[in-house]
Each structure stands twice: as C-alpha cells, then as structure tokens.
Motif scaffolding. Sequence first.
Motif, PDB file in Angstrom:
ATOM      1  N   VAL C  77       0.717  -1.149   0.006  1.00  0.00           N
ATOM      2  CA  VAL C  77       0.072   0.181  -0.039  1.00  0.00           C
ATOM      3  C   VAL C  77       1.008   1.101   0.101  1.00  0.00           C
ATOM      4  O   VAL C  77       0.634   2.305  -0.698  1.00  0.00           O
ATOM      5  CB  VAL C  77      -0.865  -0.054   1.230  1.00  0.00           C
ATOM      6  N   VAL C  80       2.523   1.544  -3.501  1.00  0.00           N
ATOM      7  CA  VAL C  80       1.442   2.329  -4.331  1.00  0.00           C
ATOM      8  C   VAL C  80       1.078   3.742  -4.156  1.00  0.00           C
ATOM      9  O   VAL C  80       0.928   4.607  -5.269  1.00  0.00           O
ATOM     10  CB  VAL C  80       0.233   1.184  -4.451  1.00  0.00           C
ATOM     11  N   LEU C  81       0.802   4.127  -3.020  1.00  0.00           N
ATOM     12  CA  LEU C  81       0.637   5.425  -2.633  1.00  0.00           C
ATOM     13  C   LEU C  81       1.468   6.551  -3.061  1.00  0.00           C
ATOM     14  O   LEU C  81       1.343   7.602  -3.290  1.00  0.00           O
ATOM     15  CB  LEU C  81       0.007   5.529  -1.236  1.00  0.00           C
ATOM     16  N   TYR C  84       2.459   5.636  -7.369  1.00  0.00           N
ATOM     17  CA  TYR C  84       1.513   5.536  -8.481  1.00  0.00           C
ATOM     18  C   TYR C  84       0.522   6.733  -8.529  1.00  0.00           C
ATOM     19  O   TYR C  84       0.128   7.096  -7.093  1.00  0.00           O
ATOM     20  CB  TYR C  84       0.856   4.294  -8.660  1.00  0.00           C
ATOM     21  N   PHE C  86      -3.142   7.446  -9.104  1.00  0.00           N
ATOM     22  CA  PHE C  86      -4.507   6.927  -9.529  1.00  0.00           C
ATOM     23  C   PHE C  86      -5.776   7.592  -8.862  1.00  0.00           C
ATOM     24  O   PHE C  86      -5.572   8.224  -7.794  1.00  0.00           O
ATOM     25  CB  PHE C  86      -4.520   5.240  -9.313  1.00  0.00           C
ATOM     26  N   ARG C  90      -5.853  10.396  -2.699  1.00  0.00           N
ATOM     27  CA  ARG C  90      -5.883  10.952  -1.680  1.00  0.00           C
ATOM     28  C   ARG C  90      -6.710  10.722  -0.785  1.00  0.00           C
ATOM     29  O   ARG C  90      -6.521  10.670   0.582  1.00  0.00           O
ATOM     30  CB  ARG C  90      -6.256  12.520  -2.031  1.00  0.00           C
ATOM     31  N   PHE C  92      -7.712   7.544  -0.181  1.00  0.00           N
ATOM     32  CA  PHE C  92      -7.298   6.228   0.349  1.00  0.00           C
ATOM     33  C   PHE C  92      -6.018   6.704   1.394  1.00  0.00           C
ATOM     34  O   PHE C  92      -5.888   6.223   2.553  1.00  0.00           O
ATOM     35  CB  PHE C  92      -6.805   5.198  -0.671  1.00  0.00           C
ATOM     36  N   ASP C  93      -5.285   7.748   1.159  1.00  0.00           N
ATOM     37  CA  ASP C  93      -4.106   8.153   1.755  1.00  0.00           C
ATOM     38  C   ASP C  93      -4.600   8.784   3.042  1.00  0.00           C
ATOM     39  O   ASP C  93      -4.077   8.430   4.214  1.00  0.00           O
ATOM     40  CB  ASP C  93      -3.148   9.169   0.956  1.00  0.00           C
ATOM     41  N   ALA C  94      -5.797   9.292   3.101  1.00  0.00           N
ATOM     42  CA  ALA C  94      -6.373  10.074   4.487  1.00  0.00           C
ATOM     43  C   ALA C  94      -6.937   8.791   5.092  1.00  0.00           C
ATOM     44  O   ALA C  94      -6.819   8.924   6.346  1.00  0.00           O
ATOM     45  CB  ALA C  94      -7.322  10.898   3.900  1.00  0.00           C
TER      46      ALA C  94
END
Lengths: 283, 332, 274
Positions: C77, C80-81, C84, C86, C90, C92-94
């Motif tokens: 994860v 990928v964060l 990449y 996609f 943002r 998902f990052d949060a």
Amino acid sequence: MSARRPDLPLRLRRGALVLAAVGFMALFLLLPLAVVFVEALRAGVTAYLASIRQPETLAAIRLTLLVAAIAVPLNLVFGVAAAWLMARFEFRGKALLGAFIDLPFSVSPVVAGLVYVLLFGAQGWFGPWLDAHGVRLVFAVPGLVLATVFVTLPFVARELIPLMQAQGSEEEQAARVLGASGWQMFARVTLPNIRWALLYGVLLCNARAMGEFGAVSVVSGHIRGLTTTMPLEVEMRYNEYDFAGAFAVASLLALLALLTLAVKSLLEWRYGGEIAGRARGGH
Amino acid sequence: MKKYPVLFALAAALAATAAAAKDVTLLNVSYDPTRELYRDVNKAFAAQWKAQHGDDVTIEMSHGGSGKQARSVTDGLPADVVTLALAWDIDAIADRGYLPKDWQQRLPQHASPYTSTIVFLVRKGNPKGIRDWPDLIRPGVQVITPNPKTSGGARWNFLAAWGYALKRPGGDEAKARAYVHELFRHVPVLDTGARGATNTFVQRGVGDVLLAWENEALLAQQELGKDSFEIVAPSLSILAEPPVAVVDRNADKHGTRAVAEAYLKFLYSPEGQAIVAKRFYRPRSAEAVQRSAAQFPKVATFTIDEVFGGWRQAQAKFFADGAIFDQIGPGS
Amino acid sequence: MRRRILPGFGLGLGYTLAYLGLVVLLPLAALAWKASGLGAAELWRLLAAPRTLAALKLSFGGALLAASVNALAGLLVAWVLVRYRFPGRRLFDALIDLPFALPTAVAGIALTTLYAPNGWLGGWLGTFGIKVAYTPLGVLLAMVFVGFPFVVRTLQPVLESLERDVEEAAESLGARRRQVFVRVILPLLLPTLLTGFALALARAVGEYGSVIFIAGNLPSYSEIAPLLIVQKLEQFDYAGAAALGTAMLLASFALLLAVTLLQRWSHRWAEPAR
C-alpha cells in the motif's frame, strides 16, 4: 510466450499492484466505515438525529470533549519537552528513556486501566488516603483523564523526535549565539520549525483520546450521563438492543475521525514540503 | 470549625438550603438486563418520594456485568444501593466491610424483590425441535450462553443445567458433570455478558438455542420481533433470585440511607411489583403474581439453596479458579 | 559543546522524568508490586496452565501473524500510494489512519457485522466453508485492522525520500526490476519496515476492545490473554490479573527488543547497498 513475461507491459503490472492495494484498503478500511454509516442511518435520518439528541448522548459528547481537552494539552507539553530532550542532548540512559516513552503503546488497554485502579482505587496504594480526604479519582473524571493520558502519551513525542533529529540544531544554536534567550529561541526558531508535525501529532493524539475504549472502560464506573464517554455510550446502546443508536454515536466518532484525517490531509497538501521532512518511526 | 470559618459558614448555608428542599442523589449499581426495569422504577419512585417528602430524588444508574460491578464498588464506585445478578457478588462486597454479612436478612425473601428463571430462546418454528434440556446436546445443536466466569446470568444457566441433570430420575453428580460437559461442547461462542450473548444469537444469527434469563428472553422477543423467536420452557429450571442491598458504608457517608432504604422497599410495594412484572421479572407478591401469571411460561423450579447450599458454596465448587467449570468447560 | 549552547536540558529532563514517572512508571510499579503478591509456585501454576498458555499463544502468535500481514500489505500500500497516481489516491491516503482514530469497540462491532455468518461478507465466505467471526481468524482480522496504519505510515516518508537514481543506476546496469526491488530497495526499507512491524505487533498483542466482539472467546481456542486478565479481575483476583499483565508486558518488551536488534543488524546489511 513465457520468455516475454519480464516485458509484460509496465502499465498492466502497475495496474495489478494498484488494484491489489486498493482492494486491501477497501476491504479493511472502507467497508468497516461503510458499515457504521449504513447501520446508523438504517432507521432513517429523523431517528438518527433523535438518538444523537438524547441527553445521555449529549452528556457523553461533552465528557469526551472535556477529557480530550485536558489530556491532549498535557501530552502536548510533555511531547515537546521529551522531544527537545531526546533530539537535542546526549546523555546516559537516553535509549532507556526512549523505550519508556514508547512503553504505553505496548501496554494492553485493560492493564492501563487496571494500574490506576491499583493505585487510586479504594483498595489501592493511595485509595484510603484519598478517601479520607474526600477525593475520588477512579470512577470519576480524573480517572478517565489519567487513563486517556497514559494511552495517548507517546503520540506527540513520537511525531516530533524524528523530525527534530533530522532538522538538527544549527538554527537554534545560531539564535543563542546572537543573544536570544531560551524562550525566545524556542518561540521564534524551534516552534515554527516543528509546528506542522506538532499539529499532526496533536490531531492523532486527540483522535485516539476520544476513541479510547478499553482503558477508560475499566476506570469509568459506567454511570450514565456522568462518567460515560462516547465509546462507552456506543457499547451501552449496543447492549440495550438500540443498534441504530449505537451506530449513530459510533458514526459521530467516525465523523470526528474523518474530520481529523481531512484536516491532516489539508495540512499535508498545503504544506506538503515542510511535513514531508518528517521521517516517522525511530530509525 | 475555628480554623475554617468561611468553609463553615458555607456549609451552614448549604445545610440551610438543603433543609428547605433536599435534592438527593442515589447511585444504583446494577447488572446488565435491568436497564429497562430501573428506568421505570426510578421514575415511579422519584414521583412517589416527591409527593411524600417534597424532595427531588435523582437516581443515577450504572450497568455492567454483575461481577465487574461488584468489584467496582469495592474499588470505590460510590454506590448507595446495589442490585446485582446473584447474592455471591453482594457477599463479595460485604466481605470487604461495606455492609453487614447478614444483608440478605434485612429485606424480605432473601432480599430479592423479583425473581426470574432460565429458559430457552429458539428461532421461529423451533426448527431443531428443542423441548427440554436433553435436546440441547443432540448432535448438530448449537447453544449460546455467556461465560460463567464473567457473567452472572451464565452462572444461573450453568447451575440450571447442572440441577436438571442432578434432579432428573436416575441423576447424580457424575451424570450432571457429564451432561454439562457435553453441553459446553455445543457452545460455539462464549460472550462476556448476557446481553452480548443475546446479540450474538439474535443479531448475528449464530446458534440454535440461547440459554437466557426469562426476562431477557421475553424482552428480546418484544424488542426484536415476536415473529422471529419462540420461548421454550424446560421441564425444570432454577429459580434465579437477583438480590438488592443498601451499601451501608457509602449510604451513611452520603447521608442517603433513608432514601436508599425506601427505594429498595418500593420494589416490594404494589406499584413496584407491577413495574417488575411489566418488565418481565416475576414478582413476589401474591397479588402481582396472579395478575401477571399469563405472561410467564409454566416452569417447575428449584432454588440454589435447596440444591447447592447457597451461593458461597456454589461459587467455590463450580466457578472459582480451577473448579468444576474450569475442568469441564469449553476448551478443557 | 551543545549542552552549553542550548538551554533547557535540566528543565526538559526534570519534566520528562517527572511526567513519565507519575503517569507511566508509578502505575506500572503498582502492577508489578501487586503481581509479586503471588508466590513463585502460584505464579508458575498460573502461567503454565494450559489455558493461559493457549491464550498467550493466541495473543502473541496472532499478533506476530497480523504484524507480518501488515508488513506485506503495508509495503504494497505504501509503495502504491507513493509511486503511482490513480483516482482516489488522496482519499485512501487519508483513510490509512482510520484504525487509529476509530474507537476499538466500534471497529469490533463493525467487523463483526461484516464477518458474522449473516453479515455482508460472512454469508458469502460461509458458502466456501470459511468462517471468520468467532474463530481465531476473526482475532487475526481485528489485529490486522488495528495495526495497519503503523507500517504504512512509517514506510511512506522513507519511500518518498528514497533516491530514484539508485534504482535507475541499477536498472541501467542491466538489473531486472524484481532484482532491483529485492537487492536494492528492500534492504534500504528493511529497518523502517521492522519499526512498523514492531509497532503493529505491540499494538496487536494488547488489543482488547475490537477483538472480544469478533473472537467468540472460547477458552483455549479463541480466547485472548487480555480477556483472561479481565476474568481474573471479575473474581477479585487482582494478583493473578497483575501477574498476567506483567508477564504480557515483559514478553512484548522482549519482542520489541528482539526487533530492535534485528533492525541494527539490517542497518548493517543495508549499508553496502548505499
């Protein structure tokens, strides 16, 4: 065909990686979050609002805010002092001190609550003395604050130490040489340098403080409207077969969590460069 | 007094206002399934007290597992009265000097103003054909009960099962032990409290039969849908007697003894007994028993004193560390 | 030199020690003192009981497994964060920090709602004969959930600062991507990965709130060690509860120490790659 595998189009492989990561996050993060909101709104928006507006819920919200409002500043001051010490000085026993700062992470929340009962409960070390002076710490707000302080103690310090180590102390030394007093140096040089990491640590500390369940449950006494915080209120509603209500209170906490994360993302987005300097985790 | 004239004056002023209209606060520390009962009782008692004495009584509630609640009181939770699931828990508080050891003699009927029993809650249509205790250990039947170590209700469940196997024709200690041992082989989930077990059975759809307090089973049926669950009364069960007591040390310190005693006596009054029946507990008074007879299934019961010689003995024999439950319970 | 120029050593040290002493050390001393109330023989009987051992095995074994899952998934994860772009990145990052912020009881109830036999996922998994809720698998799941952010959040900044030219150089020298990852990137990440692993481990070992809802809590099967502590308490056995708590604390401390040593070794291993 098989000889071509290493040359498999890069985009396809990237796509697979992204898909795997997103799938994992959706399964582990998004889905539980969705459950909370779907279940909370199952009975409709009116019922949702009604269950939040109950006096017990409002009292729980007030208490949660109060506990966080005391515990977080305490750990904020501690975090800054500990980080200053750990990042700016070499002294004997420093590694041990670092281990002690991290210690609350590895203590089971149940034990974290238990230790305060052992200290301040009626049969504890200081229990009889406190009782004779009419002071009650456990099963009252001070006990909730203590347990919360214990559980959230490392957050701010952990956020600051690596950053301050990475930044070094040249600017601060220069300020001193130019005649700044200790507090002037701290206010004008140190604080501006660490403010975003500090805020970030406070946000996480706050989120955890409001959400703590295990430790608080041991020292709360569960007196409804007096010593029940929001996570305890969730459990209580759940045990009253009021599932929509339980999830409604839970959704407030989830909203709070989301708000925290949103603020944090906003900070990272606007001040990305400054915060990216932080290297989290001790290494 | 000489030393703190201001404080004294303040206290005197407070006392003066208190004499005019005394606002009293009681803390009732109770176990999980009494939430609905005491919500009604508190309202009715406060109204009655106000009418009789002109004072406002606020009764604060704390609910949780019975054992945990008892421990909290001995750790300093300032309960004026305790209303717990079983006498052993109040014995434990008495052992630490908070109230006299003969507390059960201070109120009528072993200080239990209401009783209940242990029944089976099964899914609609009773698909597994559960009629009595022996059906619980048929192959393929899953039984939900909480952990006797953490739940008072679960201890009543355990003793009901043991007592049935002991008292049925040809029953003896060895057979009771074998039956209960087999019974716990059929338990897939061991929740920490009675409410947790009900949630597992009702909300999560786990298990074929829930061993439950009769009042919990009736409440669950009412709250969660009459169409989804049925109550099955076994041929023989235990008479559960949840006791109540004033915690002398705390009540005297708070100066609330009179209200606390009146509060508990109210439970025995006609009004209190009517509320008890309305909340699915079995009342004690003959009149209330008669009036509410229709809502309770007929169950023959035995008491803990008859079969086990009281809670102290039952606790030591079955539920202490290394005792029978640890020997034959799940995972043994 | 430094000490003379920079102020605040005495104040910082005094305050830190006093605060730690009051909030952490004094309470833990009370715990150890209470545990010492048990005699050595009784202590041994308690800790060597099959049920205690089973619970400790589940708590520590489950936590080790959960931390390993988190190390792998967290690496994926974080990679990928950071690397990449996609849609929804943002968001998902949060969301990564959600398990920090969501109360454990809420997490437990939500996970149980999902994975119970009649839950959103539980029913579907059940058709394949996979049971999650009320099995050790459920315990593992809750532990993975609470520990997840640690690995990602420790790795992210390091991945960001990782110089791409090292990789590019390796690639230009003819190394395959997989070789680059295993020989170049992984050694550089390993110390940080271990930090995240250790934190996730420590968190999962003591976890209570989220686990009890989904575990099923059958002794010697799905009963975690903190639940045993709670059970001791219910029986007024403070000494037993404190002894178990102290034993768990010492064991997690030993584990963390082992990870720290491993980390030092991996640092040395990483050096030649730089």
